[in-house]
Motif scaffolding. Structure first.
Motif, PDB file in Angstrom:
ATOM      1  N   LYS A 123      40.722  48.299  46.125  1.00 49.30           N
ATOM      2  CA  LYS A 123      39.870  48.014  47.349  1.00 49.30           C
ATOM      3  C   LYS A 123      38.678  47.051  47.306  1.00 49.30           C
ATOM      4  CE  LYS A 123      41.297  52.391  48.962  1.00 49.30           C
ATOM      5  NZ  LYS A 123      40.647  54.026  49.266  1.00 49.30           N
ATOM      6  N   GLN A 124      38.269  46.530  45.947  1.00 51.43           N
ATOM      7  CA  GLN A 124      37.536  45.516  45.787  1.00 51.43           C
ATOM      8  C   GLN A 124      37.779  44.531  45.515  1.00 51.43           C
ATOM      9  OE1 GLN A 124      34.356  47.065  46.276  1.00 51.43           O
ATOM     10  NE2 GLN A 124      35.090  48.946  46.448  1.00 51.43           N
ATOM     11  N   GLY A 125      39.021  44.239  45.658  1.00 50.70           N
ATOM     12  CA  GLY A 125      39.601  42.948  45.350  1.00 50.70           C
ATOM     13  C   GLY A 125      40.293  42.405  44.069  1.00 50.70           C
ATOM     14  N   TYR A 126      40.695  43.587  43.492  1.00 52.25           N
ATOM     15  CA  TYR A 126      41.236  43.027  42.330  1.00 52.25           C
ATOM     16  C   TYR A 126      42.810  43.463  42.294  1.00 52.25           C
ATOM     17  CZ  TYR A 126      36.599  42.816  40.701  1.00 52.25           C
ATOM     18  OH  TYR A 126      35.354  42.533  40.517  1.00 52.25           O
ATOM     19  N   THR A 127      43.528  42.956  41.484  1.00 54.05           N
ATOM     20  CA  THR A 127      44.970  43.355  41.217  1.00 54.05           C
ATOM     21  C   THR A 127      44.774  44.296  40.092  1.00 54.05           C
ATOM     22  OG1 THR A 127      46.150  41.445  42.088  1.00 54.05           O
ATOM     23  CG2 THR A 127      47.348  42.571  40.174  1.00 54.05           C
ATOM     24  N   TYR A 159      49.111  47.392  41.834  1.00 49.20           N
ATOM     25  CA  TYR A 159      48.573  47.379  42.987  1.00 49.20           C
ATOM     26  C   TYR A 159      48.152  45.395  42.950  1.00 49.20           C
ATOM     27  CZ  TYR A 159      47.413  51.896  43.820  1.00 49.20           C
ATOM     28  OH  TYR A 159      47.392  53.590  43.898  1.00 49.20           O
ATOM     29  N   ARG A 160      48.760  44.882  43.937  1.00 50.28           N
ATOM     30  CA  ARG A 160      48.883  43.439  43.649  1.00 50.28           C
ATOM     31  C   ARG A 160      48.164  42.921  44.891  1.00 50.28           C
ATOM     32  NH1 ARG A 160      51.354  38.438  44.788  1.00 50.28           N
ATOM     33  NH2 ARG A 160      51.363  37.145  43.183  1.00 50.28           N
ATOM     34  N   LYS A 161      47.140  42.108  44.806  1.00 50.85           N
ATOM     35  CA  LYS A 161      46.439  41.199  45.667  1.00 50.85           C
ATOM     36  C   LYS A 161      47.155  39.999  45.717  1.00 50.85           C
ATOM     37  CE  LYS A 161      42.933  43.596  47.411  1.00 50.85           C
ATOM     38  NZ  LYS A 161      42.965  44.043  48.977  1.00 50.85           N
ATOM     39  N   LEU A 162      46.958  39.328  46.823  1.00 45.44           N
ATOM     40  CA  LEU A 162      47.788  37.837  47.107  1.00 45.44           C
ATOM     41  C   LEU A 162      46.666  36.695  46.216  1.00 45.44           C
ATOM     42  CD1 LEU A 162      49.932  35.930  47.952  1.00 45.44           C
ATOM     43  CD2 LEU A 162      48.748  35.705  50.089  1.00 45.44           C
ATOM     44  N   PHE A 163      45.358  36.858  46.430  1.00 49.97           N
ATOM     45  CA  PHE A 163      44.327  35.995  45.919  1.00 49.97           C
ATOM     46  C   PHE A 163      43.374  37.052  45.380  1.00 49.97           C
ATOM     47  CE2 PHE A 163      46.031  33.591  49.274  1.00 49.97           C
ATOM     48  CZ  PHE A 163      46.675  32.495  48.487  1.00 49.97           C
ATOM     49  N   PRO A 164      43.646  37.761  44.005  1.00 49.34           N
ATOM     50  CA  PRO A 164      42.519  38.547  43.648  1.00 49.34           C
ATOM     51  C   PRO A 164      41.345  37.940  42.900  1.00 49.34           C
ATOM     52  CG  PRO A 164      44.490  38.366  41.911  1.00 49.34           C
ATOM     53  CD  PRO A 164      44.746  37.308  43.365  1.00 49.34           C
ATOM     54  N   LYS A 165      40.210  38.622  42.801  1.00 48.00           N
ATOM     55  CA  LYS A 165      38.980  38.452  42.129  1.00 48.00           C
ATOM     56  C   LYS A 165      39.421  38.032  40.739  1.00 48.00           C
ATOM     57  CE  LYS A 165      35.834  40.676  44.910  1.00 48.00           C
ATOM     58  NZ  LYS A 165      34.756  41.877  45.174  1.00 48.00           N
ATOM     59  N   ALA A 166      40.299  39.144  40.122  1.00 50.02           N
ATOM     60  CA  ALA A 166      40.754  39.210  38.631  1.00 50.02           C
ATOM     61  C   ALA A 166      42.028  40.180  38.619  1.00 50.02           C
ATOM     62  CB  ALA A 166      39.653  39.374  37.746  1.00 50.02           C
ATOM     63  N   ALA A 201      48.657  38.628  33.577  1.00 50.28           N
ATOM     64  CA  ALA A 201      48.352  37.038  33.396  1.00 50.28           C
ATOM     65  C   ALA A 201      49.167  36.215  34.375  1.00 50.28           C
ATOM     66  CB  ALA A 201      48.701  36.782  31.829  1.00 50.28           C
ATOM     67  N   ASN A 202      50.439  36.878  34.831  1.00 51.75           N
ATOM     68  CA  ASN A 202      51.023  36.113  35.779  1.00 51.75           C
ATOM     69  C   ASN A 202      50.632  36.612  37.157  1.00 51.75           C
ATOM     70  OD1 ASN A 202      52.988  34.275  34.440  1.00 51.75           O
ATOM     71  ND2 ASN A 202      53.233  36.277  33.208  1.00 51.75           N
ATOM     72  N   SER A 203      49.775  37.388  37.371  1.00 48.97           N
ATOM     73  CA  SER A 203      49.166  37.640  38.672  1.00 48.97           C
ATOM     74  C   SER A 203      47.732  37.243  39.028  1.00 48.97           C
ATOM     75  CB  SER A 203      49.288  39.042  38.654  1.00 48.97           C
ATOM     76  OG  SER A 203      50.754  39.662  38.434  1.00 48.97           O
ATOM     77  N   ALA A 204      46.837  37.050  37.983  1.00 46.60           N
ATOM     78  CA  ALA A 204      45.695  36.490  38.171  1.00 46.60           C
ATOM     79  C   ALA A 204      45.167  35.630  37.332  1.00 46.60           C
ATOM     80  CB  ALA A 204      44.836  37.786  38.117  1.00 46.60           C
ATOM     81  N   ARG A 205      44.276  34.814  37.587  1.00 45.46           N
ATOM     82  CA  ARG A 205      43.447  33.835  36.799  1.00 45.46           C
ATOM     83  C   ARG A 205      43.042  34.444  35.581  1.00 45.46           C
ATOM     84  NH1 ARG A 205      40.859  28.389  38.361  1.00 45.46           N
ATOM     85  NH2 ARG A 205      42.486  28.606  39.858  1.00 45.46           N
ATOM     86  N   ASP A 206      42.171  35.509  35.920  1.00 40.58           N
ATOM     87  CA  ASP A 206      41.330  36.182  34.718  1.00 40.58           C
ATOM     88  C   ASP A 206      41.705  37.611  34.611  1.00 40.58           C
ATOM     89  OD1 ASP A 206      39.437  34.046  34.269  1.00 40.58           O
ATOM     90  OD2 ASP A 206      38.547  34.604  36.407  1.00 40.58           O
ATOM     91  N   VAL A 207      41.850  38.205  33.335  1.00 41.87           N
ATOM     92  CA  VAL A 207      42.608  39.425  33.266  1.00 41.87           C
ATOM     93  C   VAL A 207      41.250  40.236  32.518  1.00 41.87           C
ATOM     94  CG1 VAL A 207      44.199  40.685  32.029  1.00 41.87           C
ATOM     95  CG2 VAL A 207      44.688  38.871  33.254  1.00 41.87           C
TER      96      VAL A 207
END
Length: 144
Positions: free
Chosen positions: A87-91, A56-63, A127-133
């Motif tokens: 739904k809480q904003g994470y990828t 599940y990929r968000k464009l600008f995820p929290k993490a 790591a290629n989808s979000a800044r923090d994992v």
């Protein structure tokens, strides 16, 4: 420098990261499809959708959150948590540990190194989808 490398190097960072994320996810899905086809056993194997990796990929995820299922389980079994986190904003990525979601014959061939490789690939996707994992898991999945 080869033409392929030059083309990649000249791309913006976000295009390269998106390419890598999609490539690693495609490899994970192809690996599962191939193993499911090879090891599927009537009466023993779970339905195919149970073992398919989930992204599940968000464009600008929290993490990015990597959720790892437990021993003898499969990605579908942690889908409710993945749905909630998305739904809480994470990828969210839920890998399929090799040998799981196909048949006991397939699982008998796998080692902890195979499972760790599945988790490492999942990390590369995130790591290629979000800044923090963030890594999380159930039972053996938490240990990996």
């Amino acid at each position: 420098m080869t033409l392929k490398v030059r083309i990649i190097v000249e791309q913006p960072w976000w295009i390269v990261r998106r390419y890598l994320q999609r490539k690693f996810f495609k490899i994970a899905k192809q690996e599962f499809d191939s193993e499911y086809e090879t090891y599927w056993r009537e009466g023993e194997s779970k339905p195919k959708n149970i073992g398919t990796p989930i992204l599940y990929r968000k464009l600008f995820p929290k993490a990015g959150i990597l959720l790892v299922h437990g021993y003898l389980a499969a990605p579908e079994e942690v889908r409710p948590l993945a749905d909630y986190l998305y739904k809480q904003g994470y990828t969210v990525y839920v890998p399929r540990l090799r040998g799981h979601g196909t048949s006991p014959d397939d699982l008998a061939l796998r080692t902890w190194e195979d499972w760790l490789h599945s988790v490492e690939r999942g990390y590369m996707i995130l790591a290629n989808s979000a800044r923090d994992v963030v890594l999380g898991g159930v039972s053996m999945g938490a240990g990996l």
